[in-house]
Design an enzyme around this catalytic site. Structure first.
Site, PDB file in Angstrom:
ATOM      1  N   ASP A  77       0.847  -1.192   0.000  1.00 17.21           N
ATOM      2  CA  ASP A  77       0.000   0.000   0.000  1.00 17.21           C
ATOM      3  C   ASP A  77       0.884   1.244   0.000  1.00 17.21           C
ATOM      4  O   ASP A  77       1.745   1.381   0.866  1.00 17.21           O
ATOM      5  CB  ASP A  77      -0.879  -0.047   1.260  1.00 17.21           C
ATOM      6  CG  ASP A  77      -1.644   1.250   1.479  1.00 17.21           C
ATOM      7  OD1 ASP A  77      -1.858   1.993   0.511  1.00 17.21           O
ATOM      8  OD2 ASP A  77      -2.034   1.510   2.644  1.00 17.21           O
ATOM      9  N   ASP A 124      -1.806  -1.326  -3.778  1.00 14.52           N
ATOM     10  CA  ASP A 124      -2.149  -0.622  -5.023  1.00 14.52           C
ATOM     11  C   ASP A 124      -1.046  -0.808  -6.056  1.00 14.52           C
ATOM     12  O   ASP A 124      -0.005  -1.400  -5.764  1.00 14.52           O
ATOM     13  CB  ASP A 124      -2.401   0.867  -4.741  1.00 14.52           C
ATOM     14  CG  ASP A 124      -1.301   1.482  -3.908  1.00 14.52           C
ATOM     15  OD1 ASP A 124      -0.161   1.511  -4.393  1.00 14.52           O
ATOM     16  OD2 ASP A 124      -1.569   1.900  -2.747  1.00 14.52           O
ATOM     17  N   ASP A 129      -5.496 -10.708 -15.430  1.00 17.27           N
ATOM     18  CA  ASP A 129      -6.566 -11.652 -15.174  1.00 17.27           C
ATOM     19  C   ASP A 129      -7.750 -11.259 -16.047  1.00 17.27           C
ATOM     20  O   ASP A 129      -8.131 -10.088 -16.077  1.00 17.27           O
ATOM     21  CB  ASP A 129      -6.969 -11.548 -13.698  1.00 17.27           C
ATOM     22  CG  ASP A 129      -7.171 -12.888 -13.048  1.00 17.27           C
ATOM     23  OD1 ASP A 129      -8.037 -13.644 -13.525  1.00 17.27           O
ATOM     24  OD2 ASP A 129      -6.494 -13.166 -12.048  1.00 17.27           O
ATOM     25  N   ASP A 185      -9.891 -16.525 -15.905  1.00 23.13           N
ATOM     26  CA  ASP A 185     -10.636 -16.978 -14.735  1.00 23.13           C
ATOM     27  C   ASP A 185     -11.746 -17.966 -15.123  1.00 23.13           C
ATOM     28  O   ASP A 185     -12.511 -17.705 -16.063  1.00 23.13           O
ATOM     29  CB  ASP A 185     -11.263 -15.728 -14.093  1.00 23.13           C
ATOM     30  CG  ASP A 185     -11.847 -15.999 -12.742  1.00 23.13           C
ATOM     31  OD1 ASP A 185     -11.083 -16.341 -11.843  1.00 23.13           O
ATOM     32  OD2 ASP A 185     -13.084 -15.865 -12.599  1.00 23.13           O
ATOM     33  N   GLU A 199      -7.975 -20.972 -16.175  1.00 22.36           N
ATOM     34  CA  GLU A 199      -8.232 -21.601 -14.875  1.00 22.36           C
ATOM     35  C   GLU A 199      -9.432 -22.499 -15.029  1.00 22.36           C
ATOM     36  O   GLU A 199     -10.391 -22.141 -15.702  1.00 22.36           O
ATOM     37  CB  GLU A 199      -8.510 -20.541 -13.827  1.00 22.36           C
ATOM     38  CG  GLU A 199      -8.593 -21.143 -12.442  1.00 22.36           C
ATOM     39  CD  GLU A 199      -9.622 -20.478 -11.566  1.00 22.36           C
ATOM     40  OE1 GLU A 199      -9.570 -20.712 -10.351  1.00 22.36           O
ATOM     41  OE2 GLU A 199     -10.512 -19.771 -12.077  1.00 22.36           O
ATOM     42  N   HIS A 259      -4.103 -17.390  -4.711  1.00 23.64           N
ATOM     43  CA  HIS A 259      -4.934 -16.578  -3.817  1.00 23.64           C
ATOM     44  C   HIS A 259      -6.212 -17.299  -3.379  1.00 23.64           C
ATOM     45  O   HIS A 259      -6.983 -16.748  -2.605  1.00 23.64           O
ATOM     46  CB  HIS A 259      -5.293 -15.272  -4.521  1.00 23.64           C
ATOM     47  CG  HIS A 259      -6.124 -15.517  -5.742  1.00 23.64           C
ATOM     48  ND1 HIS A 259      -5.613 -16.142  -6.866  1.00 23.64           N
ATOM     49  CD2 HIS A 259      -7.425 -15.269  -6.019  1.00 23.64           C
ATOM     50  CE1 HIS A 259      -6.560 -16.264  -7.766  1.00 23.64           C
ATOM     51  NE2 HIS A 259      -7.679 -15.736  -7.281  1.00 23.64           N
ATOM     52  N   ASP A 260      -6.464 -18.491  -3.908  1.00 25.11           N
ATOM     53  CA  ASP A 260      -7.698 -19.213  -3.573  1.00 25.11           C
ATOM     54  C   ASP A 260      -7.479 -20.391  -2.623  1.00 25.11           C
ATOM     55  O   ASP A 260      -8.446 -21.094  -2.301  1.00 25.11           O
ATOM     56  CB  ASP A 260      -8.345 -19.770  -4.846  1.00 25.11           C
ATOM     57  CG  ASP A 260      -8.916 -18.673  -5.729  1.00 25.11           C
ATOM     58  OD1 ASP A 260      -9.322 -17.627  -5.189  1.00 25.11           O
ATOM     59  OD2 ASP A 260      -8.955 -18.867  -6.952  1.00 25.11           O
TER      60      ASP A 260
HETATM   61  C1  GLC Z   1     -11.578 -17.942  -9.658  1.00 30.87           C
HETATM   62  C2  GLC Z   1     -10.760 -16.937  -8.894  1.00 30.87           C
HETATM   63  C3  GLC Z   1     -11.409 -16.701  -7.587  1.00 30.87           C
HETATM   64  C4  GLC Z   1     -12.777 -16.142  -7.834  1.00 30.87           C
HETATM   65  C5  GLC Z   1     -13.592 -17.035  -8.765  1.00 30.87           C
HETATM   66  C6  GLC Z   1     -14.783 -16.327  -9.305  1.00 30.87           C
HETATM   67  O1  GLC Z   1     -11.611 -19.171  -9.053  1.00 30.87           O
HETATM   68  O2  GLC Z   1      -9.439 -17.354  -8.792  1.00 30.87           O
HETATM   69  O3  GLC Z   1     -10.663 -15.881  -6.740  1.00 30.87           O
HETATM   70  O4  GLC Z   1     -13.466 -15.987  -6.636  1.00 30.87           O
HETATM   71  O5  GLC Z   1     -12.852 -17.451  -9.871  1.00 30.87           O
HETATM   72  O6  GLC Z   1     -14.400 -15.343 -10.221  1.00 30.87           O
END
Ligand code: GLC
Length: 551
Positions: free
Chosen positions: A21, A29, A98, A199, A254, A327-328
């Site tokens: 930040d 940011d 993304d 995504d 993904e 991050h998931d």
């Molecule tokens: C993917 C992302 C995740 C998000 C989901 C819905 O799995 O990595 O963070 O919540 O898609 O967009």
């Protein structure tokens, strides 16, 4: 094997909200990323993937986009992004964005229009269904819990959302929707962006009749009803033909529901779809029939077999992504290593594993210093919408909430989202005010500053291993052969590109062991290990890894 820059790259994933930040509002940011570019460059990575920074109400932290062409002011706006891209390119780093194209935010202009009347021109941008007696049109459960259908008053019908009700699914059947998304890709590619992480791309094609699922096992429902829809490959081929192929882009899709049965179809080089996918076979290795909060045991054999089987599949003409966290999911060292007694060593062992497998390697921010899971004392400390929805559902089902909090400690996505630990000052040097998510209390011992100049730190081990991989293309392209596949403690494999052979052996356990192998260790010379031990043979300390070369 055809060479490509994206195959040889090591990717560093940034979750911008939690990285750095610079404005003092407690949120990371883009200027924070710019400030840390020297740090990133010094990791020796080639590509940076940043999670969504577009305009968004942040119901799902940016995965709910309300404007695809505008960078959120919170993150610094479009000018900050342009500067970031320029500075990265000046340093020889590539930038991957993304692309969230399965759904938008409900605040997106398209949805705001679509929900007005049945004749609105944007109506067909989304999926609508009416039902008898006002009940949800089918029995599908959202990936974040609850039904996938929400009622819209003005038109008296339901719209589909595989995630939260604030994330309505786009209707890819509509050619206008597809053109809109291709335009977005063009917009960023024309700016010079080097690739896209797409995504939940496996979900974009829907079964138009929306039949009820017949499965109890949630993964089966995802695979057979939500993902891999009838036109998925048609759409991906179209997108590739119309836009992706016009640029030199790296693409990684993904994919919930992508597995060994269908994985190659997404990435086979003859098909003109994507370069790579992220499958979740290892990431959901501990998820039972009801999903990730239905935790089941797994062992090293299960883990190894995921890598073995995927390598077998992808060598038939595809390319893989190698990752152990993002991050998931919870932190890789807490999940697959040991975040207590063998913290440092197991973090290094996992680094060595990542960086010696075949595929493009992805490293998630903070893993390079061994950041661990967090265990907040109360559910009120959590922010993640998925965690909070799971909590609510557990409450409704009358579960023991003390037990459920322990599951949250293990599985919450917030484990990976705590602010980056830069130093031991207040708020870990992430921000000078209270961060949006509480810093992990171990920041005084686990942080960048304390590791930066320590030659034995996890951080310097990563820097060194990344370089080592890049200097040894055999580790990128060489054939992979797992040895002693069913061994319960040892993960061992050969990498051979016809010119050289590496032998990599990890003791993935907290006990010392001598690997009794058919391999003759006298043929191999030790090149690297993650401990100070100088033992050159097949004796391993707990969580010791060794890389040998055949001589
Ligand atoms: C993917 C992302 C995740 C998000 C989901 C819905 O799995 O990595 O963070 O919540 O898609 O967009």
């Amino acid at each position: 094997m055809n060479r490509a820059w994206w195959k040889e790259s090591v990717v560093y994933q940034i979750y911008p909200r939690s990285f750095k930040d610079t404005t003092g509002n407690g949120l990371g940011d883009i200027y924070g990323i710019i400030e840390k570019l020297d740090y990133i460059k010094a990791l020796n990575v080639d590509v940076v993937w940043i999670c969504p920074v577009y305009e968004s109400p942040n119901n799902d932290n940016g995965y709910d986009i309300s404007d695809y062409r505008t960078i959120s002011e919170e993150f610094g706006g479009n000018s900050a992004f342009d500067l970031l891209l320029k500075k990265m390119h000046d340093k020889g780093l590539k930038l991957v964005m993304d692309l969230v194209a399965n759904h938008t935010s409900d605040q997106h202009e398209w949805f705001q229009q679509a929900k007005k009347t049945k004749t609105n021109p944007y109506r067909d941008y989304y999926h609508w269904k009416s039902s008898k007696n006002g009940e949800a049109p089918n029995n599908w459960q959202s990936i974040f819990g609850g039904t996938v259908w929400s009622h819209n008053e003005t038109t008296n019908d339901f719209y589909l959302h595989l995630f939260t009700k604030e994330q309505p699914d786009l209707n890819w059947e509509n050619p206008k929707v597809r053109q809109e998304i291709y335009d977005v890709v063009r917009f960023w590619a024309n700016k010079g962006v080097d690739g896209f992480r797409m995504d939940v791309i496996s979900l974009i094609s829907k079964q138009k009749e929306f039949p009820n699922t017949i499965y109890d096992n949630y993964q089966d429902t995802i695979k057979n009803y939500y993902a891999n829809g009838p036109k998925i490959h048609e759409y991906l081929q179209e997108m590739n033909k119309e836009v992706l192929s016009k640029y030199d882009l790296m693409t990684v899709g993904e994919g919930p529901g992508i597995d060994l049965d269908n994985g190659l179809d997404y990435v086979h080089h003859d098909r003109g779809e994507l370069n790579m996918v992220f499958h979740f076979d290892h990431m959901f290795i501990d998820a039972g029939p009801k999903g990730k909060y239905d935790i089941v045991d797994f062992d090293l054999n299960d883990f190894k077999s995921v890598f073995n089987q995927w390598d077998q599949l992808l060598k038939q003409g595809g390319w893989g992504s190698i990752f152990l966290g993002n991050h998931d999911f919870s932190r890789m060292v807490s999940r697959f290593g040991n975040d207590k007694k063998f913290h440092k060593r197991s973090a290094k062992a996992l680094a060595m594993l990542l960086l010696t497998l075949r595929g493009t390697v992805y490293i998630y921010q903070g893993d390079e210093i061994g950041m661990t899971n967090v265990a907040y004392p109360s559910i009120n400390d959590y922010n993640d919408v998925e965690t909070l929805q799971a909590w609510q559902e557990a409450q409704m089902n009358g579960e023991d909430m003390d037990v459920f909090l322990k599951k949250v400690h293990l599985q919450s996505r917030d484990n990976a989202r705590t602010p980056m630990q830069w130093d031991k000052s207040l708020h870990a040097g992430f921000s000078n005010s209270k961060p949006w998510l509480t810093v992990n209390s171990n920041y005084k011992t686990i942080n960048v500053k304390s590791q930066d100049n320590d030659p034995l730190s996890i951080l310097n081990f990563y820097r060194d291993m990344i370089l080592f991989r890049k200097e040894n293309l055999c580790l990128v392209y060489g054939d992979y052969e797992c040895l002693d596949e069913h061994h319960q403690q040892i993960f061992a494999y050969r990498r051979n590109d016809g010119q050289r052979e590496f032998l990599v052996v990890h003791n993935m356990s907290c006990d010392p062991i001598t690997w009794r192998s058919t391999v003759n260790h006298h043929q191999y010379t030790l090149l690297k290990t993650n401990t100070e031990s100088t033992q050159i043979g097949f004796e391993f300390e707990p969580w010791q890894s060794k890389i040998f070369i055949k001589t």
